[in-house]
Enzyme design. Sequence first.
Site, PDB file in Angstrom:
ATOM      1  CB  CYS A 273      -3.722   1.235   8.692  1.00  0.00           C
ATOM      2  SG  CYS A 273      -3.923   1.614   6.946  1.00  0.00           S
TER       3      CYS A 273
ATOM      4  CB  CYS B  90      -0.945   0.009   1.201  1.00  0.00           C
ATOM      5  SG  CYS B  90      -0.089   0.025   2.779  1.00  0.00           S
TER       6      CYS B  90
END
Length: 133
Positions: free
Chosen positions: A111, A39
């Site tokens: 995350c 990402c």
Amino acid sequence: MSESYTLYNETVMDHFVNPRNMGDLKDADAVGEVGAAACGDIMKISLKIDDVTGTVMDARFKTFGCGSAIAASSMATTLIKGKSIDELEKHFNNDQIVEALGGLPPVKIHCSVLANEALQAALEDYKKRKGIK
């Protein structure tokens, strides 16, 4: 609000728009930096640790990434202050970050994992600097 923000609750948005503990710590006792190639997120966590008690006295972060990455870093640094190295190594994980944020979309859970990995890297850095096994 635009439709894209409906994925995020108020807590996530608050930590994204008003991040806590952002920046570097001067004379940090430990620094952990990790990145996710998938990402493109990069997280750095700096810690001030009391050598006598092994307690995190201060924590800061710098994150290059999406809103969820910034919110997860912000929340992680908020949660770890006042906790011991031992407690953070044995009992802290990304689920606590997600819970404190009130949830993240499934595609953004990574995350919180990255934020925890940055913390664990910082704790390893501290132990290496201090010669602790």
